[in-house]
Scaffold this motif. Structure first.
Motif, PDB file in Angstrom:
ATOM      1  N   TRP A 168       0.832  -1.205   0.000  1.00 15.84           N
ATOM      2  CA  TRP A 168       0.000   0.000   0.000  1.00 15.84           C
ATOM      3  C   TRP A 168       0.868   1.256   0.000  1.00 15.84           C
ATOM      4  O   TRP A 168       0.588   2.211  -0.718  1.00 15.84           O
ATOM      5  N   LEU A 169       1.916   1.260   0.834  1.00 15.62           N
ATOM      6  CA  LEU A 169       2.803   2.426   0.878  1.00 15.62           C
ATOM      7  C   LEU A 169       3.436   2.678  -0.489  1.00 15.62           C
ATOM      8  O   LEU A 169       3.571   3.827  -0.919  1.00 15.62           O
ATOM      9  N   LYS A 170       3.846   1.622  -1.156  1.00 12.12           N
ATOM     10  CA  LYS A 170       4.545   1.742  -2.438  1.00 12.12           C
ATOM     11  C   LYS A 170       3.601   2.087  -3.589  1.00 12.12           C
ATOM     12  O   LYS A 170       3.943   2.880  -4.457  1.00 12.12           O
ATOM     13  N   GLN A 171       2.393   1.502  -3.588  1.00  9.65           N
ATOM     14  CA  GLN A 171       1.528   1.611  -4.762  1.00  9.65           C
ATOM     15  C   GLN A 171       0.390   2.621  -4.632  1.00  9.65           C
ATOM     16  O   GLN A 171      -0.229   2.953  -5.631  1.00  9.65           O
ATOM     17  N   ASP A 172       0.085   3.083  -3.430  1.00  5.98           N
ATOM     18  CA  ASP A 172      -1.054   3.972  -3.244  1.00  5.98           C
ATOM     19  C   ASP A 172      -0.562   5.309  -2.690  1.00  5.98           C
ATOM     20  O   ASP A 172      -0.300   5.449  -1.495  1.00  5.98           O
ATOM     21  N   LYS A 173      -0.458   6.288  -3.572  1.00  4.07           N
ATOM     22  CA  LYS A 173       0.085   7.598  -3.205  1.00  4.07           C
ATOM     23  C   LYS A 173      -0.742   8.250  -2.101  1.00  4.07           C
ATOM     24  O   LYS A 173      -0.196   8.816  -1.153  1.00  4.07           O
ATOM     25  N   GLN A 174      -2.050   8.178  -2.203  1.00  2.33           N
ATOM     26  CA  GLN A 174      -2.918   8.797  -1.203  1.00  2.33           C
ATOM     27  C   GLN A 174      -2.706   8.150   0.175  1.00  2.33           C
ATOM     28  O   GLN A 174      -2.579   8.842   1.178  1.00  2.33           O
TER      29      GLN A 174
END
Length: 185
Positions: A168-174
Motif C-alpha cells: 500500500w505504501l509503495k503503490q497507493d500515493k494517497q
C-alpha cells in the motif's frame, strides 16, 4: 412494437418484470438472465451480471440478497454490474440456479468450480477484495495507526500482513501521504 414492451433504448430503462415467486424459486428466470448477461470469471470465484438499467439491476440485487447471497452493484458509464464473490457464495449460487436445471447454457454450467463439493465444507475469503472493501481497510489501518502509532498493531487490527502494508505504501500515493502526515506524540 412498443405495445409489446420493445422501446428505444430499452436496455437503459427496462424494469424488472413481475416474476411469480414459484418461477424465481425454480430458478428459471435468474438462471436465464445469468446465461444471457452473466459471467463466471476464469478463476471461478467471481460471478457478475451486467445490465444498463439501474432499476432492473437493483431489483435483481434485492432478489439475490433476499436469498442470502452477498452481492454488490457498481455503475460505470452506461453499464451496471452486479458482483458476487467467494468460494462458498459461488457454490451456493451454483446449487441454487442449477437445482432443477432444465434449459441452461452448458459452457457456463461447466465453468463453475467445486461442483462436486458440499457448500458447507467451503469458506469465502476472510477479506473482500473489492475497491470499497480495500479502501475501508486502508482507512481502518490509518485510524488504528493514529491511535497506537504501531504498524504491527494496525496490521493485526485490520487483518492484513506487513507485506500488504508495504505494498500500500509503495503503490497507493494517497495512502502513503496520509500515513506519513500522521504526527507522533
Amino acid at each position: 412494437m412498443e405495445i409489446h414492451g420493445v422501446t428505444p433504448n430499452k436496455s437503459l430503462d427496462i424494469k424488472f418484470p413481475y416474476v411469480p415467486e414459484v418461477y424465481l424459486n425454480h430458478f428459471n428466470f435468474i438462471r436465464g438472465y445469468f446465461d444471457g448477461d452473466g459471467n463466471i470469471y476464469s478463476r471461478g470465484y467471481l460471478v457478475s451480471f451486467v445490465g444498463g438499467s439501474l432499476d432492473f439491476m437493483t431489483v435483481l440485487e434485492h432478489h439475490l440478497k433476499a436469498r442470502g447471497f452477498d452481492v454488490y452493484l457498481t455503475k460505470k458509464e452506461k453499464h451496471i454490474r452486479l458482483y458476487m464473490s467467494g468460494r462458498k457464495n459461488i457454490k451456493e449460487f451454483y446449487d441454487w440456479i442449477y437445482h432443477d436445471k432444465g434449459l441452461y447454457l452448458k459452457r457456463k454450467f461447466e465453468a463453475f468450480p467445486d461442483k462436486n463439493m458440499d457448500a458447507e465444507t467451503l469458506q469465502n475469503a476472510k477479506l473482500k477484495r473489492t475497491k470499497q472493501a480495500v479502501a475501508a481497510r486502508k482507512k481502518a489501518f490509518i485510524d488504528e495507526y493514529r491511535k497506537s502509532y504501531c504498524v504491527h498493531q494496525a496490521c493485526e487490527t485490520v487483518g492484513i500482513t506487513l507485506g500488504t502494508y508495504f505494498r500500500w505504501l509503495k503503490q497507493d500515493k494517497q495512502f502513503s501521504e496520509e500515513f506519513y502526515q500522521i504526527k507522533h506524540p
